[in-house]
Motif scaffolding. Structure first.
Motif, short mmCIF file in Angstrom:
data_model
loop_
_atom_site.label_atom_id
_atom_site.label_comp_id
_atom_site.label_asym_id
_atom_site.label_seq_id
_atom_site.Cartn_x
_atom_site.Cartn_y
_atom_site.Cartn_z
N ASP A 5 0.76 -1.24 0.01
CA ASP A 5 -0.17 0.13 -0.19
C ASP A 5 0.84 1.30 -0.15
N GLU A 6 1.72 1.30 0.88
CA GLU A 6 2.94 2.50 0.79
C GLU A 6 3.38 2.72 -0.24
N ALA A 7 3.91 1.69 -1.14
CA ALA A 7 4.44 1.70 -2.25
C ALA A 7 3.47 2.43 -3.47
N LEU A 8 2.21 1.96 -3.32
CA LEU A 8 1.32 2.51 -4.40
C LEU A 8 1.08 3.96 -3.95
N SER A 9 1.07 4.50 -2.69
CA SER A 9 0.94 5.69 -2.36
C SER A 9 1.98 6.81 -2.86
N PHE A 14 4.75 10.53 -6.84
CA PHE A 14 5.77 10.85 -7.86
C PHE A 14 5.32 10.99 -9.24
N ARG A 15 3.94 10.35 -9.62
CA ARG A 15 3.32 10.35 -11.00
C ARG A 15 2.67 11.86 -11.13
N ASN A 16 2.24 12.35 -10.02
CA ASN A 16 1.70 13.73 -10.15
C ASN A 16 2.50 14.96 -10.17
N LEU A 17 3.72 14.63 -10.03
CA LEU A 17 4.64 15.63 -10.35
C LEU A 17 5.22 16.01 -11.54
N ALA A 18 5.40 17.13 -11.78
CA ALA A 18 5.57 17.66 -13.35
C ALA A 18 7.00 17.51 -13.72
N GLY A 19 8.03 17.87 -12.87
CA GLY A 19 9.28 17.69 -13.37
C GLY A 19 10.38 17.16 -12.38
N TRP A 20 11.73 17.12 -12.94
CA TRP A 20 12.62 16.66 -11.99
C TRP A 20 13.15 17.47 -10.80
N GLU A 21 12.70 18.74 -10.71
CA GLU A 21 13.32 19.54 -9.52
C GLU A 21 12.01 18.87 -8.45
N LEU A 84 13.38 2.49 -1.90
CA LEU A 84 13.47 0.94 -2.04
C LEU A 84 12.72 0.19 -0.78
N LEU A 85 12.92 0.98 0.37
CA LEU A 85 12.58 0.38 1.55
C LEU A 85 11.08 0.35 1.44
N VAL A 86 10.40 1.31 1.00
CA VAL A 86 8.91 1.38 0.85
C VAL A 86 8.44 0.40 -0.09
N ARG A 87 9.19 -0.02 -1.18
CA ARG A 87 8.90 -0.93 -2.07
C ARG A 87 8.95 -2.44 -1.66
N VAL A 88 9.92 -2.60 -0.52
CA VAL A 88 10.33 -4.03 -0.18
C VAL A 88 9.97 -4.41 1.31
N ASN A 89 9.75 -3.26 2.19
CA ASN A 89 9.30 -3.61 3.28
C ASN A 89 7.86 -4.53 3.51
N GLY A 90 7.92 -5.38 4.06
CA GLY A 90 6.50 -6.29 4.29
C GLY A 90 6.52 -7.32 3.41
N LEU A 91 7.43 -7.56 2.46
CA LEU A 91 7.47 -8.70 1.60
C LEU A 91 7.92 -9.99 2.24
N SER A 92 7.64 -10.82 1.73
CA SER A 92 8.21 -12.35 2.14
C SER A 92 9.58 -12.51 1.28
N VAL A 99 11.56 -8.67 -7.02
CA VAL A 99 11.46 -7.18 -7.23
C VAL A 99 12.31 -6.96 -8.07
N ASP A 100 11.81 -6.00 -9.19
CA ASP A 100 12.53 -5.47 -10.30
C ASP A 100 12.86 -4.02 -9.99
N LEU A 101 14.13 -3.85 -9.43
CA LEU A 101 14.38 -2.53 -9.62
C LEU A 101 14.40 -1.41 -10.21
N PRO A 102 14.88 -1.74 -11.60
CA PRO A 102 14.69 -0.84 -12.57
C PRO A 102 13.49 -0.49 -12.95
N ASP A 103 12.56 -1.38 -12.86
CA ASP A 103 11.28 -0.87 -13.22
C ASP A 103 10.47 -0.11 -11.92
N TRP A 104 10.72 -0.46 -10.72
CA TRP A 104 10.25 0.37 -9.86
C TRP A 104 10.67 1.66 -9.92
#
Length: 135
Positions: A5-9, A14-21, A84-92, A99-104
């Motif tokens: 859930d936290e990774a989805l959030s 990040f998707r709602n941000l316009a640019g790199w800054e 990365l921790l948001v993506r992996v914490n709580g996994l078995s 986990v596909d790091l480049p994809d994340w």
């Protein structure tokens, strides 16, 4: 594989941000949210090798799910590690293997900012997580 859930959030933020800054600012904020590791945890045994920056990682298994904590002396790396921790914490352990790091980081819109050395460092962190799940 579905995202925690936290990774989805995070992904939505990040998707709602316009640019790199804006992404860079949010990345730094995530790094600042990382709880600091104690001096007892910032040991050579917990240091991740293969990173240009200093990165320390601890992990523990709780009810079949892995929880990792990490820290770095570099602000940008601290932010990337936090994501990365948001993506992996709580996994078995099995889920962690998939986990596909480049994809994340691509989904977060950060892959273009990952230099080869940063990419290698993050891969080293993920490899160390996988080693911890096997020990």
């Amino acid at each position: 594989m579905s995202l925690p859930d936290e990774a989805l959030s995070v992904l939505e933020s990040f998707r709602n941000l316009a640019g790199w800054e804006q992404r860079a600012r949010l990345l730094m904020q995530w790094g600042e949210r990382l709880p600091p590791l104690s001096d007892a945890e910032r040991t050579e045994a917990n240091r991740v090798h293969g990173c240009e920056s200093q990165v320390w990682l601890t992990g523990r298994l709780h009810d079949g799910q892995w929880q990792f904590a990490a820290s770095s002396d570099a602000r940008l790396i601290r932010g990337l590690v936090a994501l990365l921790l948001v993506r992996v914490n709580g996994l078995s352990a099995d889920e962690l293997q998939q986990v596909d790091l480049p994809d994340w980081f691509n989904q977060l819109g950060l892959s273009r900012q990952l230099s080869p050395s940063r990419s290698n460092g993050l891969n080293a962190v993920l490899q160390r997580m996988r080693e911890l799940t096997r020990s």
